[in-house]
Each structure stands twice: as C-alpha cells, then as structure tokens.
Scaffold this motif. Structure first.
Motif, PDB file in Angstrom:
ATOM      1  N   GLU A 202       0.827  -1.198   0.000  1.00 53.06           N
ATOM      2  CA  GLU A 202       0.000   0.000   0.000  1.00 53.06           C
ATOM      3  C   GLU A 202       0.867   1.256   0.000  1.00 53.06           C
ATOM      4  N   ALA A 203       0.226   2.402  -0.040  1.00 52.89           N
ATOM      5  CA  ALA A 203       0.930   3.677  -0.087  1.00 52.89           C
ATOM      6  C   ALA A 203       1.745   3.893   1.182  1.00 52.89           C
ATOM      7  N   LEU A 204       2.658   4.835   1.128  1.00 49.16           N
ATOM      8  CA  LEU A 204       3.464   5.168   2.299  1.00 49.16           C
ATOM      9  C   LEU A 204       2.574   5.514   3.489  1.00 49.16           C
ATOM     10  N   SER A 205       2.977   5.069   4.662  1.00 45.79           N
ATOM     11  CA  SER A 205       2.219   5.390   5.876  1.00 45.79           C
ATOM     12  C   SER A 205       2.386   6.865   6.223  1.00 45.79           C
ATOM     13  N   GLN A 206       1.510   7.362   7.067  1.00 45.87           N
ATOM     14  CA  GLN A 206       1.609   8.747   7.516  1.00 45.87           C
ATOM     15  C   GLN A 206       2.924   8.965   8.256  1.00 45.87           C
ATOM     16  N   GLU A 208       5.815   7.389   7.760  1.00 46.66           N
ATOM     17  CA  GLU A 208       6.908   7.458   6.798  1.00 46.66           C
ATOM     18  C   GLU A 208       6.859   8.769   6.024  1.00 46.66           C
ATOM     19  N   MET A 209       5.659   9.237   5.700  1.00 46.20           N
ATOM     20  CA  MET A 209       5.519  10.509   5.000  1.00 46.20           C
ATOM     21  C   MET A 209       6.094  11.642   5.848  1.00 46.20           C
ATOM     22  N   LYS A 211       8.340  11.432   8.214  1.00 51.93           N
ATOM     23  CA  LYS A 211       9.790  11.300   8.332  1.00 51.93           C
ATOM     24  C   LYS A 211      10.483  11.870   7.103  1.00 51.93           C
ATOM     25  N   ARG A 212       9.943  11.574   5.943  1.00 52.70           N
ATOM     26  CA  ARG A 212      10.551  12.083   4.712  1.00 52.70           C
ATOM     27  C   ARG A 212      10.337  13.588   4.565  1.00 52.70           C
ATOM     28  N   GLN A 213       9.158  14.054   4.963  1.00 54.69           N
ATOM     29  CA  GLN A 213       8.851  15.476   4.847  1.00 54.69           C
ATOM     30  C   GLN A 213       9.821  16.322   5.661  1.00 54.69           C
ATOM     31  N   ASN A 214      10.380  15.740   6.705  1.00 57.51           N
ATOM     32  CA  ASN A 214      11.350  16.456   7.525  1.00 57.51           C
ATOM     33  C   ASN A 214      12.575  16.871   6.718  1.00 57.51           C
ATOM     34  N   PHE A 215      12.796  16.201   5.570  1.00 53.35           N
ATOM     35  CA  PHE A 215      13.950  16.508   4.743  1.00 53.35           C
ATOM     36  C   PHE A 215      13.547  17.201   3.438  1.00 53.35           C
ATOM     37  N   SER A 216      12.389  17.830   3.448  1.00 51.25           N
ATOM     38  CA  SER A 216      12.005  18.654   2.303  1.00 51.25           C
ATOM     39  C   SER A 216      12.737  19.992   2.381  1.00 51.25           C
ATOM     40  N   ARG A 217      12.847  20.662   1.257  1.00 52.89           N
ATOM     41  CA  ARG A 217      13.498  21.970   1.235  1.00 52.89           C
ATOM     42  C   ARG A 217      12.724  22.957   2.110  1.00 52.89           C
ATOM     43  N   VAL A 218      11.416  22.872   2.082  1.00 52.18           N
ATOM     44  CA  VAL A 218      10.591  23.790   2.877  1.00 52.18           C
ATOM     45  C   VAL A 218      10.905  23.635   4.359  1.00 52.18           C
ATOM     46  N   THR A 219      10.953  22.394   4.839  1.00 50.36           N
ATOM     47  CA  THR A 219      11.219  22.150   6.257  1.00 50.36           C
ATOM     48  C   THR A 219      12.628  22.596   6.637  1.00 50.36           C
ATOM     49  N   GLN A 220      13.607  22.273   5.802  1.00 50.04           N
ATOM     50  CA  GLN A 220      14.979  22.661   6.111  1.00 50.04           C
ATOM     51  C   GLN A 220      15.181  24.173   6.043  1.00 50.04           C
ATOM     52  N   ASN A 221      14.514  24.831   5.103  1.00 44.79           N
ATOM     53  CA  ASN A 221      14.588  26.292   5.034  1.00 44.79           C
ATOM     54  C   ASN A 221      14.004  26.928   6.291  1.00 44.79           C
ATOM     55  N   LYS A 222      12.943  26.319   6.818  1.00 47.46           N
ATOM     56  CA  LYS A 222      12.354  26.842   8.053  1.00 47.46           C
ATOM     57  C   LYS A 222      13.358  26.748   9.208  1.00 47.46           C
ATOM     58  N   ARG A 223      14.109  25.653   9.247  1.00 49.77           N
ATOM     59  CA  ARG A 223      15.144  25.519  10.280  1.00 49.77           C
ATOM     60  C   ARG A 223      16.173  26.640  10.138  1.00 49.77           C
TER      61      ARG A 223
END
Length: 233
Positions: A202-206, A208-209, A211-223
C-alpha cells in the motif's frame, strides 16, 4: 553546514583552537510534493539512476554485481532491470554501452539518455530501488539523495557506509549503502532484492511521510530561518 559529519568536524576544529561557536546542520532537502503511491510489484526488480556519471561515480561495480547475480543464478533471468537516465554513455572515457553489449546485458542494463522532467518523474515512479553514487566524498551528501526521498521506494547508494551519505540513508532507514567492493556490493544488492517483497504494497504510511517530509526543502529552510531569528533576536 549541510551534513552532521561536517558539523562534527567543525566542532572538533573549534575545540582544538579554543574557539567557542555553535554549528547547526541544515540539509539541502528535496523540492516538490511527496509521492505516496508505490510502484506496482512485478517479478522484475526495477532499478533506476537519474543524472550524470562523473568524478568517482564509477558505475561498473554495480554492473558487474548484476551480471554476477544473473550468471550465478541467484537472480533469475529477467528478474532485474537497471535503467539509467541522463548523461550515462561514458564514465572517465569508458564506453558503458559497449561494455553492456559485450557482456550481452542489453535487456538488463538500459541506457535511456536524457528525458524531460515530467517524463523522468513518470519513469522514476516505476522504480523499486533508486540508485545513487557518492564514492569518496565522506563529508558531503549529494542533492540526489534528497531528491529520491520524494519517491515511495528504497534508495540504494554506492558509498562508504561510514560516509555522510551512507550514515544518512542507514540511520533513517531510507535504504541501503555499500562501498563499491565487488563482494560487498553484490551481497548488499542481493539483500535489497530479497527484501523487496517484504515492503508494504500500500501507499506510504503517515509516519513514513512525516519522516521524509522532515527533509524537504521547505522544512529545512524553516530551520535556517528559525536559526537566523534566534541569532538576531
């Protein structure tokens, strides 16, 4: 800095020289939205690489590992395909297409050339393992490592396990890392292929989503912005 090992190196340098400063890791991150739906399961494990082969990004150890696994029968004929997209015809003057033809692997290792971004994304969505190369760069993490996190499959990175890239992938359970020693690479690839049926269909779990979102450009730029605010406050 952009990796934890580089952060540790900077802190050690500070201590040696008696400096007092803080160091924060802000990763490069990926652009775009996460893709949640996994690739369709098939009898053929689909591997893909997208980019350019240069410097220490030697593709031949993986080519040889694929060939050895087929020759030994550890992988059945037709059980694996490795797709390369982008500037992948040569590496340091070595002709990849010639090697593939000489070893009769045209149906297994396929050079597709350049594709438009939307077509490339469609192809990468079909992959079960996304391959990247990061040999001999212990303190750096290539941007591709983060770009691949958009896709709901495992990464297979060829790098030293102690490198920044290797530790990032292993620590976060995003996939597999192996140096390009032929024996190690073959063993790690076989492990990755054998584990493919165990991953949820099935699709990625919430979880896992997130965890991966933590390494998006948006999240890292916020840091980064939060750090600037903290220092200027």
């Amino acid at each position: 800095v952009t990796t934890d090992p580089l952060k540790e190196e900077m802190l050690k340098t500070a201590e040696r020289h008696g400096y007092q400063y803080g160091v924060t890791t802000v990763f490069n991150g990926f652009d775009g939205e996460l893709i949640r739906e996994r690739a369709t399961s098939t009898k053929t494990a689909e591997l893909a690489f997208a980019g350019e082969l240069y410097a220490n990004r030697n593709p031949f150890p993986l080519f040889k590992a694929v060939e050895d696994l087929l020759t030994s029968g550890e992988i059945e004929a037709g059980g694996i395909r490795f797709h390369l997209y982008g500037n992948c015809e040569t590496w340091k003057g070595h002709n990849l297409r010639g090697w593939i033809q000489q070893n009769e692997l045209e149906d297994t290792i396929i050079l597709h050339g350049m594709l438009p971004p939307d077509s490339l994304e469609t192809e990468l969505r079909r992959a079960h393992l996304l391959v990247s190369y990061a040999q001999q760069q212990p303190l750096q993490i290539p941007g591709k490592t983060f770009d691949y996190l958009r896709y709901p499959c495992r990464s297979f990175v060829i790098t030293e396990r102690t490198s920044a890239t290797g530790q990032f992938v292993i620590k976060n359970q995003f996939g597999y890392a192996s140096d390009d020693d032929p024996g190690n690479l073959k063993e790690t690839l076989l492990l990755a292929l054998r584990n493919l049926p165990e991953y949820p269909k099935e699709a990625l779990s919430q979880e896992e989503m997130a965890k991966r979102q933590n390494f998006s450009r948006v999240t890292q730029n916020k840091r980064y912005l939060d750090l600037i605010d903290a220092l200027s406050g």
